[in-house]
Enzyme design. Structure first.
Site, short mmCIF file in Angstrom:
data_model
loop_
_atom_site.label_atom_id
_atom_site.label_comp_id
_atom_site.label_asym_id
_atom_site.label_seq_id
_atom_site.Cartn_x
_atom_site.Cartn_y
_atom_site.Cartn_z
N GLY A 222 22.29 -29.88 11.43
CA GLY A 222 21.92 -28.65 12.10
C GLY A 222 20.67 -28.81 12.94
N ASP A 252 31.89 -28.70 14.25
CA ASP A 252 33.11 -29.07 14.97
C ASP A 252 32.79 -29.40 16.43
OD1 ASP A 252 34.58 -28.51 12.65
OD2 ASP A 252 34.86 -26.42 13.23
#
Length: 306
Positions: A222, A252
């Site tokens: 992240g 994704d």
């Protein structure tokens, strides 16, 4: 340089609120969208919007959501020759709640995705043999994933496995046949049974996978960037700093963009950086696939950061 994605197709029902309701609590949503999603479809669309030639192998339901998913693939020029409808079965669905900090909670119904079977790999064998990379996730039956890995290995097709949702039943010896193993921090913790709250802990958990026989482990972290480790070295790719609106589909987005870049360049760090940029751009807008940039937008974003 074609990419094949064997995986899930979902319809996302996304609600936005300042705070996710507690148990027994009812809150009013600030916004709501119905979007095309599913890890497999997300990764296919991300690769296609990054400029790759993509084919999808999947199942959709015999319902309005299935028709919507097929139109969506066509819009982004994804080959749907091997995406078939399952009579009398509903399409996969994900109920997604997004809070004010852009974090999400997701509950999925697999539906037609459970009908993607090993026989479907056999039916698409000749088309798969022409591909430069095969992408897999775990929202379809594990038996189908393992069959696809064995097929790709036997035909010298590089494999990227995204072990999501994390599944402890995934055979280690099968996963080790993949060229790239790409979990996020949570999946890394589940699959290794190790803590991942610090950089050192993530390194240790990744090293465990390498010692088990994984070829390349890429951990998406992240806002902390991503980590690549193989048997010889380790490299961390810095994140692109943005203000997130919705993190749905960011992993994704990274995988699809990384794959598109890798089949073109065979450069892992470069492809990770492009994947990070693509993912960063995706979290700046609501939704998953609809938030993914096109290749030209990505190029401009990367240039602006240099």
């Amino acid at each position: 340089m074609r990419i094949a994605v064997i995986g899930s197709v979902m319809i996302d029902l996304v609600s936005y609120a300042d705070k996710i309701p507690e148990a027994g609590e009812t809150k009013e949503a600030d916004d709501f969208f119905i979007n095309c999603g599913g890890k497999g479809a997300n990764q296919a669309i991300a690769a296609a919007k990054s400029g790759a030639d993509v084919m999808m192998i999947a199942k959709v339901g015999d319902d309005m959501f299935g028709k919507t998913a097929m139109r969506n693939f066509s819009q982004y020029n994804v080959d749907t020759t091997y995406v078939t409808k399952v009579p009398g079965v509903g399409s996969g669905m994900a109920a997604i709640l997004v809070d004010a900090s852009a974090q999400n909670r997701i509950l999925i119904y697999k539906g037609a995705n459970l009908h993607l079977q090993p026989a479907d790999i056999e039916k698409s064998a000749e088309a798969l043999k022409k591909c430069s990379l095969l992408i897999l996730q775990l929202e379809i039956p594990l038996e189908t994933v393992c069959t696809a890995i064995e097929f790709a290995g036997a035909n010298n097709i590089p494999i990227l496995l995204n072990p999501a949702p994390a599944c402890k039943e995934l055979p280690v010896e099968t996963a080790c046949k993949c060229d790239f193993f790409v979990p996020n921090e949570t999946e890394l913790a589940i699959l290794t049974g190790m803590p991942v709250s610090t950089d050192d802990e993530i390194l240790a958990a990744s090293e465990k996978l390498i010692k088990q026989g994984m070829k390349n482990v890429i951990v998406t972290m992240g806002e902390k960037g991503s980590l690549w480790m193989d048997a010889k070295h380790c490299e961390k790719i810095a994140p692109f700093k943005v203000v997130p609106v919705d993190t749905t589909g960011a992993g994704d987005a990274f995988i699809g963009s990384f794959a598109a870049s890798y089949v073109e360049t065979r450069d892992i760090p470069l492809s990770m950086r492009r994947g990070s940029a693509f993912a960063a751009m995706s979290v700046m807008k609501k939704g998953a696939q609809i938030s993914f940039p096109v290749k030209e937008e990505l190029e401009d974003f990367i240039q602006a950061d240099n």
